[in-house]
Design a protein around this motif. Structure first.
Motif, PDB file in Angstrom:
ATOM      1  N   ASP A 143      40.279  42.475  43.997  1.00 13.01           N
ATOM      2  CA  ASP A 143      39.639  41.190  44.321  1.00 13.01           C
ATOM      3  C   ASP A 143      38.119  41.317  44.287  1.00 13.01           C
ATOM      4  O   ASP A 143      37.411  40.614  45.013  1.00 13.01           O
ATOM      5  CB  ASP A 143      40.118  40.676  45.679  1.00 13.01           C
ATOM      6  CG  ASP A 143      39.770  41.601  46.835  1.00 13.01           C
ATOM      7  OD1 ASP A 143      39.228  42.699  46.581  1.00 13.01           O
ATOM      8  OD2 ASP A 143      40.031  41.230  47.998  1.00 13.01           O
ATOM      9  N   ASP A 144      37.609  42.203  43.435  1.00 15.46           N
ATOM     10  CA  ASP A 144      36.180  42.501  43.392  1.00 15.46           C
ATOM     11  C   ASP A 144      35.399  41.458  42.590  1.00 15.46           C
ATOM     12  O   ASP A 144      35.037  41.685  41.432  1.00 15.46           O
ATOM     13  CB  ASP A 144      35.932  43.893  42.801  1.00 15.46           C
ATOM     14  CG  ASP A 144      36.511  44.985  43.675  1.00 15.46           C
ATOM     15  OD1 ASP A 144      36.665  44.754  44.878  1.00 15.46           O
ATOM     16  OD2 ASP A 144      36.809  46.079  43.137  1.00 15.46           O
ATOM     17  N   THR A 221      41.162  33.760  39.195  1.00 16.54           N
ATOM     18  CA  THR A 221      41.757  34.903  38.509  1.00 16.54           C
ATOM     19  C   THR A 221      40.939  35.194  37.263  1.00 16.54           C
ATOM     20  O   THR A 221      40.551  34.272  36.546  1.00 16.54           O
ATOM     21  CB  THR A 221      43.215  34.605  38.075  1.00 16.54           C
ATOM     22  OG1 THR A 221      43.980  34.226  39.218  1.00 16.54           O
ATOM     23  CG2 THR A 221      43.852  35.818  37.425  1.00 16.54           C
ATOM     24  N   VAL A 222      40.660  36.460  37.015  1.00 17.62           N
ATOM     25  CA  VAL A 222      40.000  36.837  35.767  1.00 17.62           C
ATOM     26  C   VAL A 222      40.714  38.055  35.192  1.00 17.62           C
ATOM     27  O   VAL A 222      41.129  38.958  35.929  1.00 17.62           O
ATOM     28  CB  VAL A 222      38.488  37.120  35.962  1.00 17.62           C
ATOM     29  CG1 VAL A 222      38.241  38.296  36.873  1.00 17.62           C
ATOM     30  CG2 VAL A 222      37.800  37.333  34.621  1.00 17.62           C
ATOM     31  N   MET A 223      40.903  38.060  33.877  1.00 17.85           N
ATOM     32  CA  MET A 223      41.518  39.181  33.177  1.00 17.85           C
ATOM     33  C   MET A 223      40.515  39.777  32.202  1.00 17.85           C
ATOM     34  O   MET A 223      39.907  39.055  31.412  1.00 17.85           O
ATOM     35  CB  MET A 223      42.760  38.714  32.405  1.00 17.85           C
ATOM     36  CG  MET A 223      43.867  38.153  33.270  1.00 17.85           C
ATOM     37  SD  MET A 223      45.333  37.720  32.285  1.00 17.85           S
ATOM     38  CE  MET A 223      46.371  36.969  33.565  1.00 17.85           C
ATOM     39  N   ASP A 224      40.359  41.084  32.280  1.00 15.65           N
ATOM     40  CA  ASP A 224      39.514  41.847  31.365  1.00 15.65           C
ATOM     41  C   ASP A 224      40.409  42.298  30.209  1.00 15.65           C
ATOM     42  O   ASP A 224      41.257  43.171  30.376  1.00 15.65           O
ATOM     43  CB  ASP A 224      38.932  43.038  32.133  1.00 15.65           C
ATOM     44  CG  ASP A 224      38.197  44.036  31.258  1.00 15.65           C
ATOM     45  OD1 ASP A 224      38.345  43.998  30.030  1.00 15.65           O
ATOM     46  OD2 ASP A 224      37.492  44.891  31.818  1.00 15.65           O
ATOM     47  N   VAL A 225      40.237  41.686  29.027  1.00 12.35           N
ATOM     48  CA  VAL A 225      41.150  41.899  27.897  1.00 12.35           C
ATOM     49  C   VAL A 225      40.484  42.760  26.833  1.00 12.35           C
ATOM     50  O   VAL A 225      39.341  42.528  26.447  1.00 12.35           O
ATOM     51  CB  VAL A 225      41.584  40.543  27.285  1.00 12.35           C
ATOM     52  CG1 VAL A 225      42.636  40.765  26.203  1.00 12.35           C
ATOM     53  CG2 VAL A 225      42.116  39.598  28.367  1.00 12.35           C
ATOM     54  N   GLU A 236      42.016  38.880  41.412  1.00 11.58           N
ATOM     55  CA  GLU A 236      42.580  37.689  42.052  1.00 11.58           C
ATOM     56  C   GLU A 236      41.882  37.498  43.390  1.00 11.58           C
ATOM     57  O   GLU A 236      41.835  38.412  44.217  1.00 11.58           O
ATOM     58  CB  GLU A 236      44.088  37.855  42.283  1.00 11.58           C
ATOM     59  CG  GLU A 236      44.925  37.904  41.027  1.00 11.58           C
ATOM     60  CD  GLU A 236      46.394  38.052  41.321  1.00 11.58           C
ATOM     61  OE1 GLU A 236      47.200  37.305  40.751  1.00 11.58           O
ATOM     62  OE2 GLU A 236      46.755  38.916  42.172  1.00 11.58           O
ATOM     63  N   LYS A 237      41.333  36.306  43.599  1.00 11.84           N
ATOM     64  CA  LYS A 237      40.563  36.073  44.818  1.00 11.84           C
ATOM     65  C   LYS A 237      40.745  34.629  45.307  1.00 11.84           C
ATOM     66  O   LYS A 237      40.386  33.680  44.612  1.00 11.84           O
ATOM     67  CB  LYS A 237      39.087  36.319  44.536  1.00 11.84           C
ATOM     68  CG  LYS A 237      38.162  36.147  45.744  1.00 11.84           C
ATOM     69  CD  LYS A 237      38.184  37.366  46.632  1.00 11.84           C
ATOM     70  CE  LYS A 237      37.082  37.307  47.688  1.00 11.84           C
ATOM     71  NZ  LYS A 237      37.068  38.536  48.519  1.00 11.84           N
TER      72      LYS A 237
END
Length: 242
Positions: A143-144, A221-225, A236-237
């Motif tokens: 959750d950073d 939510t963020v995804m590093d792709v 996820e935060k």
């Protein structure tokens, strides 16, 4: 007479079973033979689950799309661009963010390549090959993220840039407490502001995002792709709109 009926029914059942098996074992090369298809037309990526280690394959399902399929190779040591290496797996798709996106969940004891397809406007739409790395590089979940809400109703999200060294793009989702997707965007930068698309390179939000309601609960939510569509990192935060 009854025996003849029984034999006929058994034959029909065997034929149906054979057809089903042929469909399951069909290669991507066979499926696309003589058909119009488009590579890269399905937006998709995959990650490993934070609790079970299962592979989660996410994709954006366009309106009116049908016949969603999941194709996979036997292992990762094959030519990912050769369709003869891909066999259909009949696992069922599931809704993600309450159906705004789709998801396949699979237990896999080895790494491989996958491609997700669906049909739209008489054509086969295909994702780029996705390299599963659930063993060699399992997805890190945390959750950073820093959330700056100095501009009311437009939270600004910032996170560490490229922590695993092979980032290609970031995918961000703002959702409500019921997990409904409000905003889905892609950026090359490690920051995104709700309702601001200045640095957005791809937007899968089909409608204007709603205004956030003050004091209501939301999720980010963020995804590093990576270049091969594996998700290195998921943030996820939950947050409360200010």
């Amino acid at each position: 007479m009854n025996k003849i009926k029984y034999i006929t029914l058994c034959f029909a059942a065997l034929l149906s079973c054979s057809e089903d098996n042929d469909d399951v074992l069909q290669t991507l090369a066979t499926y696309t033979q003589g058909r119009v298809f488009e590579m890269g037309a399905v937006i998709a990526c995959a990650a490993s689950d934070k609790d079970t280690g299962e592979v989660l394959a996410f994709y954006y399902l366009e309106s009116q799309a049908s016949d969603i399929r999941f194709y996979e190779t036997n292992n990762a040591q094959v030519d990912e661009n050769d369709f003869t290496n891909y066999t259909r797996n009949s696992i069922r798709e599931e809704p993600f963010f309450n159906g705004y996106l789709g998801k396949f969940t699979q237990s896999a004891d080895h790494e491989k390549w996958i491609i997700i397809t669906f049909e739209l406007d008489g054509e086969i739409k295909m994702s780029n090959p996705i390299r599963l790395k659930q063993i060699s590089k399992p997805t890190v979940w945390n959750d950073d993220v820093t959330i700056n809400q100095s501009q009311s109703g437009m939270p600004h999200f910032m996170w560490e840039d490229n922590p695993f060294g092979d980032n290609a793009i970031y995918f961000q989702v703002v959702s409500d407490e019921s997990d409904n997707l409000l905003s889905g965007t892609y950026t090359y930068e490690n920051q995104f502001q709700y309702y601001n698309t200045n640095n957005v390179v791809l937007n899968v939000t089909t409608k204007t995002p709603p205004n956030l309601v003050l004091s209501e609960n939301y999720n980010f939510t963020v995804m590093d792709v990576s270049l091969d569509n594996w998700v290195n990192w998921v943030i996820e935060k939950p947050f409360i709109a200010e």
